[in-house]
Enzyme design. Structure first.
Site, short mmCIF file in Angstrom:
data_model
loop_
_atom_site.label_atom_id
_atom_site.label_comp_id
_atom_site.label_asym_id
_atom_site.label_seq_id
_atom_site.Cartn_x
_atom_site.Cartn_y
_atom_site.Cartn_z
N GLU B 154 1.07 -1.43 0.08
CA GLU B 154 0.23 -0.11 0.05
C GLU B 154 0.87 1.18 0.05
O GLU B 154 0.54 2.15 -0.53
CB GLU B 154 -0.97 0.08 1.18
CG GLU B 154 -2.12 -1.02 0.97
CD GLU B 154 -2.96 -0.89 0.08
OE1 GLU B 154 -3.23 0.39 -0.46
OE2 GLU B 154 -3.12 -1.89 -1.04
N SER B 240 19.01 -8.10 -8.13
CA SER B 240 18.07 -8.32 -9.05
C SER B 240 18.03 -9.32 -10.25
O SER B 240 17.01 -10.00 -10.60
CB SER B 240 17.65 -7.06 -9.91
OG SER B 240 17.59 -6.04 -8.91
N HIS B 369 3.65 -10.00 -9.77
CA HIS B 369 5.07 -10.29 -9.67
C HIS B 369 5.35 -9.15 -8.70
O HIS B 369 6.33 -9.40 -7.86
CB HIS B 369 5.75 -10.11 -10.91
CG HIS B 369 7.22 -9.76 -11.16
ND1 HIS B 369 7.94 -11.03 -10.51
CD2 HIS B 369 7.65 -8.98 -11.30
CE1 HIS B 369 9.11 -10.45 -10.68
NE2 HIS B 369 9.15 -9.21 -11.06
N SER B 370 5.34 -7.88 -8.75
CA SER B 370 5.57 -6.52 -8.28
C SER B 370 4.79 -5.58 -8.44
O SER B 370 3.67 -5.54 -9.07
CB SER B 370 7.11 -6.26 -8.48
OG SER B 370 6.97 -5.49 -9.93
#
Lengths: 372, 477
Positions: B154, B240, B369-370
């Site tokens: 959020e 990453s 996923h993100s």
């Protein structure tokens, strides 16, 4: 001054000269981390030396590295039996197969595994069989090794990693046994790139690389593995990184190179001297981080610069040196900075003599620069 | 085989002690003509008499005596109908049946499960009984992870952090695997395993600091959010790049073995990560070097928008273990007890035997996923909801511990309310904390700042003082 000449019967234009000064670096600049230079351990002429070739010198460095740190490892393809260039001879017998071992044929695995070993505080000395095959490991080197310390906020590091690879022309290597890929790695902050010119340099520089707390890529000029023979101290000694060495003093033009190319440049300097041109020759030794101060001091003295490397000219490391020196010495320059490098082609087999930056190409460029 | 024998007597004499006379029983017509006649007639009796080859040979000395069978006694145990050869890599039996091994097994490898969807122990299971203290701690961490994911997600939506990714549906994978490890086991995560770090004691504030990249972030503001790392928690900093951690975990495991430590490494990756060449490199190296590493694959069905059908055609990832010579198991990724048991066992095996183990946890990525992804663009909201609801590992484990009398709905609402408050406060505090200073840009590239970076820092500072409005005000100069 000690000089040896080894001719090649094949008719290739290359002969090898090795000039060792007494063991000191002759530059008077401070080293890049701000400390003043200390003489190397071999500064006393009385320490015993032995006449050995490049692969033997490297082999000695590896023996010393493994002996001096029990948490050090040598691994890569075929290193167990001594390596395809004999650099790891005797290591497995002496230190055991758990410290000196073959890996599967997988460069990204070799480097990834090495990073993990180094992250645990070990000295991980990885061998890539030919620099031409280093590319599968490029991701691990660039995205992992080079950034391991930075991205973790210095909580982790893989400084104990040293990657060794034979590079450069060998007379018959063609596309995939002759490459000089140093420029790719010089563009990566976080690693060091070191290239020795001779057996004595190689032993001292390799020991420094292994013990340096940063990941290092060490390119060994394969042409010189057997051909280069020099008096090398038998003991444990280290040569400083990020410190260039003036190996020939002169006043008319500065030449900068590294590795096997210096022998060719040395010949060009000798020929130029016959024509009354006094050449100063600098061995960069460490390509990143490189010793700008030494080169700058020399160019401010001579007003002319020529850089030579086997790798293709476009985007080669000579471009970085040239740009940096123009920034620093523009008003002092008497002529454009010359680059005598490989052609912008894959390394050709039959056409190697045409591709290479030969003595006469360098000599012509010296004269053109001086007569500009 | 017979062809070889036909070609060269030297070859035959070399092999004779290994093969005995078995090499010549199958195709007598190809054998050396000296023996041909005899063998055509003798072959059957050879077969019949092979229980006591020695006797047979003595009887038939004239036919066979020019070959000296040195070790027929040792060959007694070999199946008379099969030839075998010692190739480099080991003995291989021959077959005259030309058939191809199918690409997939008739039945997929079974999935180890202890708790059913209602949190009941499936009676025939063998598993580790988790004690009350650990079970409750596990559950509380799973809830914390869930709440953390909700609030941080959020916060990104509100623009307070730049990026986030959740591990909805994988809470059991995160917490149960972590609980089964020891603190000293070094973790090489991918990026969907913050729960492992949470279990180890990384605080909500520490998470929030990294997400905001403030000066308290151990990574010193260098990386995007969720790229946690903590050496004091034995959790290697995330990068990453997918899969790069796998061979690194192997090198680190080798080091632990060589140093004689009672510890292993564990590395996590997804179904997508299993396609990388680093996965292949890592498993192969681990098997050859005999490294004590646990390879934990979170097969959650999706790599961003790529479903597993577009990722591989093998029976998941567990089927690959044997290809590398690695023991493997498939577990229900929503079953905390199954995961705990499998990881606990894997750890013992890895350390005791100095060998790798592969675990594949089947699960479903119930979140996007993100924050840069909206997965309803490539899968149905119904599908997502189904998995999220019916397979939720947190509620499954809750039912299990409630039934044991170790948990209650009061405890639940207290925990959730307190955690929400704690996380919200942590985000606010992290936002107010200043960023690391400009000097941090140039540190840790190398162990010592080299002269070229000192020069660049000097130039940058001059630029900053000339054009301060170009630069964020929360980064101290």
């Amino acid at each position: 001054m000690l000089m040896r000449r080894i001719g090649r019967s094949s008719g290739a234009s290359r002969s090898c000269f090795f000039i060792s000064r007494g063991g000191f670096s002759t530059t008077t600049a401070t080293s890049p981390d701000g400390t003043t230079l200390l003489p190397t351990k071999t500064s006393t002429p009385s320490s015993s030396t032995k006449s050995i070739n490049l692969f033997t010198a490297i082999n000695q460095a590896l023996h010393i590295a493994l002996e001096s740190d029990p948490r050090s490892y040598v691994f890569g393809e075929d290193v167990g039996f001594g390596g395809v260039f004999r650099c790891s001879t005797g290591l497995a017998d002496r230190f055991g197969k758990k410290r000196v071992f073959n890996t599967p044929l997988c460069e990204q695995g070799i480097v990834g595994f090495g990073i993990g070993l180094a992250a645990m505080g070990n000295r991980a000395i990885a061998e890539i069989q030919f620099a031409d095959y280093i590319y599968p490991a490029f991701d691990q080197i660039v995205n992992e090794a080079a950034k391991f310390r930075y991205r973790s906020g210095n909580q982790f590091n893989c400084g104990g990693l040293t990657i060794r690879a034979p590079y450069g022309a060998v007379g018959h290597g063609g596309h995939y046994h002759s490459q000089s890929p140093e420029a790719f790695f010089c563009h990566v902050p976080g690693i060091k790139v070191v290239i020795p010119r001779s057996p004595r340099e190689a032993k001292g520089l390799l020991l420094s690389c292994i013990r340096d707390p940063n990941p290092v890529v060490f390119f060994e000029p394969k042409w010189l593995y057997r051909l280069a023979v020099e008096e090398v101290p038998e003991d444990d000694y280290m040569l400083p990184l990020s410190q260039a060495e003036v190996i020939r003093e002169g006043s008319d033009i500065t030449l900068v190179g590294w590795g096997a190319q210096l022998a060719v440049m040395e010949q060009a300097c000798a020929d130029a001297e016959k024509d009354g041109i006094s050449c100063e020759l600098i061995d960069l030794r460490t390509l990143i981080p490189w010793d700008k101060e030494t080169v700058e001091a020399s160019v401010k003295k001579t007003g002319r610069l020529l850089i030579s490397h086997e790798a293709p000219v476009t985007g080669g490391f000579a471009a970085e040196i040239s740009a940096s020196l123009v920034e620093r010495c523009f008003l002092r320059l008497e002529a454009p900075i010359a680059r005598v490098c490989g052609l912008d082609t894959p390394f050709p087999l039959v056409f190697e003599p045409f591709y290479m930056p030969t003595k006469n190409k360098i000599l012509d460029a010296i004269k053109a620069t001086v007569n500009y | 085989m017979s062809v070889h024998l036909l070609k060269s007597r030297n070859v035959v004499s070399h092999f004779r002690s290994k093969l005995g006379f078995l090499a010549i029983t199958n195709q007598p017509t190809c054998w050396n003509t000296n023996l041909n006649h005899h063998f055509h007639t003798c072959s059957r009796s050879i077969l019949q008499n092979l229980e006591s080859p020695h006797e047979f040979l003595c009887e038939n000395r004239n036919s066979l005596c020019f070959h000296r069978w040195e070790s027929t006694m040792a060959e007694k145990h070999l199946n008379v109908t099969e030839h075998a050869m010692d190739y480099p890599g080991g003995k291989v039996k021959f077959t005259s049946d030309m058939s191809f091994i199918p690409g997939s097994p008739e039945e997929r490898i079974h999935c180890y499960r202890v708790l059913d969807e209602d949190g009941h122990i499936i009676s025939s299971s063998n598993f580790i009984e988790i004690g009350k203290e650990v079970a409750v701690k596990m559950y509380m961490h799973m809830v914390t992870l869930q709440v953390m994911d909700t609030i941080f997600y959020e916060a990104q939506r509100q623009g307070r952090i730049s990026f986030y990714l959740t591990c909805i549906g994988e809470e059991a994978i995160n917490i149960a695997s972590a609980a089964a490890l020891n603190f000293e086991d070094l973790v090489f995560p991918q990026y969907r395993e913050p729960g492992v770090l949470l279990w180890r004691g990384f605080t909500i504030q520490e998470f929030a600091n990294q997400l905001l990249g403030n000066k308290a972030d151990y990574g010193k503001g260098k990386q995007m959010p969720i790229h946690y790392g903590s050496n004091k928690h034995n959790y290697v900093t995330i990068s990453s790049t997918v899969g790069t951690q796998v061979p690194q975990a192997v090198g680190a495991a080798y080091s632990l073995k060589m140093d004689g430590k009672d510890a292993c490494t564990i590395t996590y990756f997804g179904d997508g990560g299993s396609s990388t060449a680093d996965f292949h490199a890592g498993l192969n190296f681990a098997a050859v070097m005999e490294a004590p590493v646990i390879f934990f694959c979170r097969n959650n069905g999706w790599a961003i928008s790529t479903p597993v059908a577009d990722q591989f055609r093998s029976d998941g990832i567990v089927s690959r273990g044997q290809a590398y010579g690695i023991r493997s198991i498939r577990v229900d990724g929503h079953d905390a007890v199954a995961i705990y048991t499998a990881v606990h066992e894997a750890r013992q095996m890895a350390i005791k035997e100095g060998a790798p183990v592969l675990i594949e946890a089947l699960t479903y990525r119930a979140g996007h996923h993100s924050t840069s992804d909206d997965s309803t663009r490539y899968r149905s909201a119904r599908e997502i909801e189904w998995w999220r609801g019916s397979q939720d590992p947190v509620s499954r484990f809750r039912k299990y511990i409630e039934r044991k009398g170790w948990w209650s709905s009061e405890a639940e609402s207290d925990l959730r309310a307190n955690t929400r408050k704690q996380i919200a406060e942590a985000v606010q505090f992290a936002e107010k904390t200043e960023k690391p200073p400009v000097a941090a840009i140039f540190q840790d590239v190398y162990d010592v700042v080299p002269s070229n970076l000192r020069e660049q820092e000097k130039l940058l500072r001059e630029t900053i003082s000339r054009h301060s409005k170009d630069y964020p005000s929360d980064v101290p100069v």
